[in-house]
Design an enzyme around this catalytic site. Sequence first.
Site, PDB file in Angstrom:
ATOM      1  N   LYS A   1      35.588  38.165  39.995  1.00 10.76           N
ATOM      2  CA  LYS A   1      36.839  38.666  39.981  1.00 10.76           C
ATOM      3  C   LYS A   1      37.912  37.895  39.162  1.00 10.76           C
ATOM      4  CE  LYS A   1      35.640  40.720  44.730  1.00 10.76           C
ATOM      5  NZ  LYS A   1      35.546  40.592  46.156  1.00 10.76           N
TER       6      LYS A   1
ATOM      7  N   GLN B   1      36.988  36.770  50.842  1.00 13.26           N
ATOM      8  CA  GLN B   1      35.647  37.181  50.504  1.00 13.26           C
ATOM      9  C   GLN B   1      34.816  37.602  51.766  1.00 13.26           C
ATOM     10  OE1 GLN B   1      34.731  38.716  47.330  1.00 13.26           O
ATOM     11  NE2 GLN B   1      32.761  39.227  48.297  1.00 13.26           N
TER      12      GLN B   1
ATOM     13  N   ASP C   1      42.533  44.421  49.316  1.00 17.40           N
ATOM     14  CA  ASP C   1      41.132  45.195  49.996  1.00 17.40           C
ATOM     15  C   ASP C   1      41.220  46.573  50.583  1.00 17.40           C
ATOM     16  OD1 ASP C   1      38.630  44.027  49.192  1.00 17.40           O
ATOM     17  OD2 ASP C   1      39.053  42.267  50.585  1.00 17.40           O
TER      18      ASP C   1
HETATM   19  N1  GUN Z   1      32.272  41.549  50.325  1.00 19.31           N
HETATM   20  C1  GUN Z   1      31.391  42.484  49.894  1.00 19.31           C
HETATM   21  N2  GUN Z   1      32.230  43.703  49.364  1.00 19.31           N
HETATM   22  C2  GUN Z   1      33.701  43.094  49.470  1.00 19.31           C
HETATM   23  C3  GUN Z   1      34.847  43.749  49.121  1.00 19.31           C
HETATM   24  O1  GUN Z   1      34.878  44.598  48.664  1.00 19.31           O
HETATM   25  N3  GUN Z   1      36.004  42.963  49.507  1.00 19.31           N
HETATM   26  C4  GUN Z   1      35.576  41.660  50.271  1.00 19.31           C
HETATM   27  N4  GUN Z   1      36.861  40.790  50.483  1.00 19.31           N
HETATM   28  N5  GUN Z   1      34.474  41.025  50.305  1.00 19.31           N
HETATM   29  C5  GUN Z   1      33.351  41.722  50.063  1.00 19.31           C
END
Ligand code: GUN
Length: 282
Positions: A52, A96, A119
Site C-alpha cells: 500500500k 490493517q 476501506d
Molecule cells: N486485511 C485483509 N484485507 C483487508 C482490507 O481490504 N482492508 C484492511 N484494512 N485489512 C485487510
Amino acid sequence: MAQIIDGKAVAQAVKENVARKVEQLQERGIRPCLAVIIIGDDPASRTYVNNKKKACEATGILSKEISLDKETTTEQLLNVINELNDDMSVHGILCQLPLPKQIDENKIIAAISPEKDVDAFHALNVGRLFQGVQNLQPCTPSGVIVLLDYYGLPIEGKNCVIIGRSNIVGKPMAMLLLQRNGTVTVAHSKTADLKAITGMADILISAVGKPGFVTADMVKEGAIVIDVGINRDEQGKLCGDVCFDEVEKKASFITPVPGGVGPMTVAMLMENTVRAARLQYQ
Ligand code: GUN
C-alpha cells in the site's frame, strides 16, 4: 484455454489515472494523504501494508504509517483514530485487519470517520452501498468490477455466483454485481450441493481462503473465474482458491494468483483515497 485477466496491468492503468488526479489536486494545494495503521508483527499484514505504501509513492499520495505494539488496547487505538479523524491533512484512514484479539474490531470500524473510511467498512458506507448511492466502495469487490469492465465482460443478466460471505468481500461483492444487474447467488460453507450452484455460474467468484477449493468439475464450460483467495500452499508458495491448471482449461477468462485481484485491491485503495480527499474539499 482461458484468457488470463492481467490484474497487474489493469492496476497499473488505474494507478496512472489516480496519479493524474493527484496532480490536479496538488495544483489546488491539496496533497492526498493516506494513514495506514498496523498493529503487531503479522508478516502477511506487513507485506500488504508495504504494498500500500509503495502504491502511494507511485501515485503521488502521501502515506503515513502508524505502527503500534501488538499489546495495544481498544482505547489506545481509538485515541489514535480520533487524532487522525481530526487531522485535516489526513484524507484516508485504513486499519490493517486482522486485529489482535484484545481489540474490538467493530468499535474500531465504527470509529473511523465515514468520510475517511477508504476501506468502506463503516456501517454508513455499507448502508450506502446497499442503497446504491455513489460513495467510497470496498476495494476488493470494486477492483473485481473494474477487471470485468476492462476486459469488456458484461455483468447484466449473467448468473454470478460468489463463494464466501465475508463483510470484506462476499457481501459487498454481491451488492456491486446486483447494482450492475447481475443475478447473484452467495454460496458459503453451509451451502448444500455447492457444485450444482457453481456449475450454473457465468461469473464465478471465489473468496474462500482455501488452496485448491475450486476444482474444474465445479466450473461451467466457458465461465469467467475470479479468484480472490490469497493463500500459501504446502510449499509456502502464494496461491488462490482455484486449481488454476485444471480450471484454466475450462474457463473463458481467469485471474491468476498472484497478479489478479490482489493488485487491484491496492489500486482501488489509491482511487478511494483521492475520492476521499475530493469529498473532504467539496
Ligand atoms: N486485511 C485483509 N484485507 C483487508 C482490507 O481490504 N482492508 C484492511 N484494512 N485489512 C485487510
